[in-house]
Design a protein around this motif. Structure first.
Motif, short mmCIF file in Angstrom:
data_model
loop_
_atom_site.label_atom_id
_atom_site.label_comp_id
_atom_site.label_asym_id
_atom_site.label_seq_id
_atom_site.Cartn_x
_atom_site.Cartn_y
_atom_site.Cartn_z
N ALA A 236 0.59 -1.66 -0.34
CA ALA A 236 -0.11 -0.01 0.12
C ALA A 236 0.78 0.74 -0.22
CB ALA A 236 -1.03 -0.21 1.41
N LYS A 237 2.04 1.32 0.85
CA LYS A 237 2.65 2.30 0.39
C LYS A 237 3.52 2.77 -0.55
CE LYS A 237 4.19 2.32 5.68
NZ LYS A 237 5.96 2.26 6.62
N MET A 239 2.55 2.43 -3.22
CA MET A 239 1.25 2.41 -4.57
C MET A 239 0.66 3.47 -4.05
SD MET A 239 -0.95 -1.45 -4.92
CE MET A 239 -1.91 -0.49 -5.41
N ALA A 240 0.72 4.06 -2.81
CA ALA A 240 0.24 5.49 -2.64
C ALA A 240 1.16 6.62 -2.59
CB ALA A 240 -0.16 5.23 -1.02
N ASP A 242 3.61 9.70 -3.55
CA ASP A 242 3.80 10.65 -4.80
C ASP A 242 5.05 10.69 -5.33
OD1 ASP A 242 3.22 12.46 -6.15
OD2 ASP A 242 2.94 14.08 -4.85
N CYS A 341 10.04 5.19 0.57
CA CYS A 341 8.51 4.57 1.57
C CYS A 341 8.83 3.84 3.14
CB CYS A 341 7.81 3.77 0.58
SG CYS A 341 7.17 3.44 -1.28
#
Length: 442
Positions: A236-237, A239-240, A242, A341
């Motif tokens: 999740a990190k 993919m999220a 920026d 990340c």
């Protein structure tokens, strides 16, 4: 070593040249197997003695006699060369054949008896097969191994090459020590070079340059394999987050695509429109053969891979869906992404495939047989290695087991005395048990 070894020279009367001469041929017979060759000489049939296998000199004019003596001298040299090759092959390799003697006599296809010379010959042949049934990546590994061997010979022995017959167990142990201490390579990396060295030495045994394999009993040090994958939180990190540049975003999207499809980098580079199949229900599937096993993968495209495909539509060349950078470029970008990340692990592209097997499929209850088919494994045992059971799945499965077995089993109340556990170290336990039993009787 006993064998029937015969040499014979004869003329081929079926091929008469314009000058009336016939070519002189040689025949080597060894244990019933025959090998023939041309001596490069010729003679008129009337001057040839078939019984002796030589030209007849007696009774000829001086000019003809000189020519015939030269022919006989050449044949004697070839015979001596054949007998020398026979003895040398028997003494050194313990094996001889008619073909080996023929090659020694004619000077053709002489086996390479030095390590790097044989390595170079192998690499030249391997280069011609690249793109047919061999890969460029493996070819580069052979070249790198050859370079390390050359530097090792210079460092350890001060020579540019060594004979294959001088190689022994100590040689490969010294090479191992050189790779691990001088080059400071990790075990998993230096094993690649040791394996390729062993393959070249086995090639020497196969070609009868060596009579036996000198590394018999040598075992590679196999480090414990860690099949790392990302947890749901780590994925999740990734993919999220920026990311500041297109290169990092592009690498992240390729990584995520592989995480939701299980494709490796090689398959990603080859993925094109022809591999996308639409099922009767409208769902889209990937049908592609794995380059490593040649087994077909059948993978359903989920929402996230479909969005990534749409995002990069038209980017690839020659009909391919994506422009996939080289492995080294992907590794550099993934290292940066992992640090941004805060994953606290070395992020590699192959972790996407392993994450697919564990976090995406296995943790969500997909049977391992289905995962094996989707990942293109030739054996389900390979899938068992890749698809590590996550702690989350272990807790979930044991939770189900606890609920299903609750109240299903029970132990009887046998009124066992509390001191029974001491029976091994307490001699009076039986007497006390009988006393307690009598006290309970009214």
């Amino acid at each position: 070593m006993r064998s029937t070894f015969k040499l014979l020279f004869y003329i081929n009367r079926q091929k008469i040249k314009k000058n009336g001469k016939c070519p002189v041929m040689g025949r080597i017979t060894l244990d019933g197997k025959v090998s023939q060759y041309s001596t490069g000489e010729d003679v008129q049939p009337k001057f040839w003695d078939a019984n002796k296998g030589r030209a007849v000199i007696h009774g000829q004019n001086p000019e003809t006699s000189i020519e015939l003596r030269g022919l006989n001298r050449k044949l004697e040299e070839l015979e001596e060369k054949a007998r020398t090759a026979y003895k040398k092959s028997v003494d050194s390799a313990g094996y001889v054949s008619a073909e080996i003697i023929k090659n020694a006599v004619t000077g053709k296809a002489q086996p390479k008896e030095h390590l790097l010379a044989l390595f170079d010959e192998h690499n030249e042949e391997y280069a011609k097969r690249v793109g047919i049934d061999r890969t460029h990546h493996t070819y580069i590994r052979y070249l790198t191994t050859r370079k390390h061997l050359y530097n090792f010979l210079q460092y350890k022995y001060g020579v540019e090459d060594v004979t294959l017959r001088s190689i022994d167990m100590q040689f490969i142990e010294n090479f191992h020590f050189y790779l691990s201490t001088i080059l400071k390579l990790k075990t998993i990396s230096l094993n690649d070079y040791l394996i390729l060295l062993c393959k070249i030495v086995r090639l020497a045994v196969k070609r009868r340059i060596l009579s036996r394999y000198p590394f018999t009993g040598y075992k590679l040090e196999i480090p414990p394999t860690l099949h790392r994958h990302l947890t749901g939180e780590q994925l999740a990190k990734v993919m999220a987050i920026d990311l500041p540049t297109y290169r990092l975003c592009h690498t992240r999207d390729l990584f995520v695509f592989s995480t939701f499809t299980g494709l490796g980098r090689a398959e990603m580079a080859e993925l094109s429109e022809r591999h996308i199949v639409t099922a009767p229900d409208g769902s889209k599937w990937i049908h592609i053969n794995r380059q490593k096993t040649k087994v077909e993968c059948r993978i359903k495209l989920l929402d996230i891979p479909l969005k990534i495909m749409e995002k990069y539509k038209g980017e690839g060349e020659n009909g391919r869906l994506f422009r996939v950078p080289a492995t080294c470029s992907l590794s550099r970008s993934l290292k940066i992404i992992g640090e941004m990340c805060g994953l606290e692990c070395h992020l590699t592209y192959y972790m996407s495939r392993h994450t697919y097997a564990t976090e995406i499929c296995l943790s969500n209850g997909m049977p391992i047989e289905t995962i094996s088919k989707m990942m293109g494994h030739s054996s389900i045992r390979t899938t068992q290695i890749y698809a590590e059971i996550t702690n989350q799945k272990v807790r979930r499965d044991f939770g189900k087991l606890s609920e299903e077995t609750k109240g299903m089993y029970s132990l009887p109340d046998d009124n066992m005395p509390s001191r029974v556990y001491q029976c091994g170290r307490y001699s009076g336990w039986k007497k006390e048990c009988d006393q307690e039993k009598n006290e309970k009787v009214p």
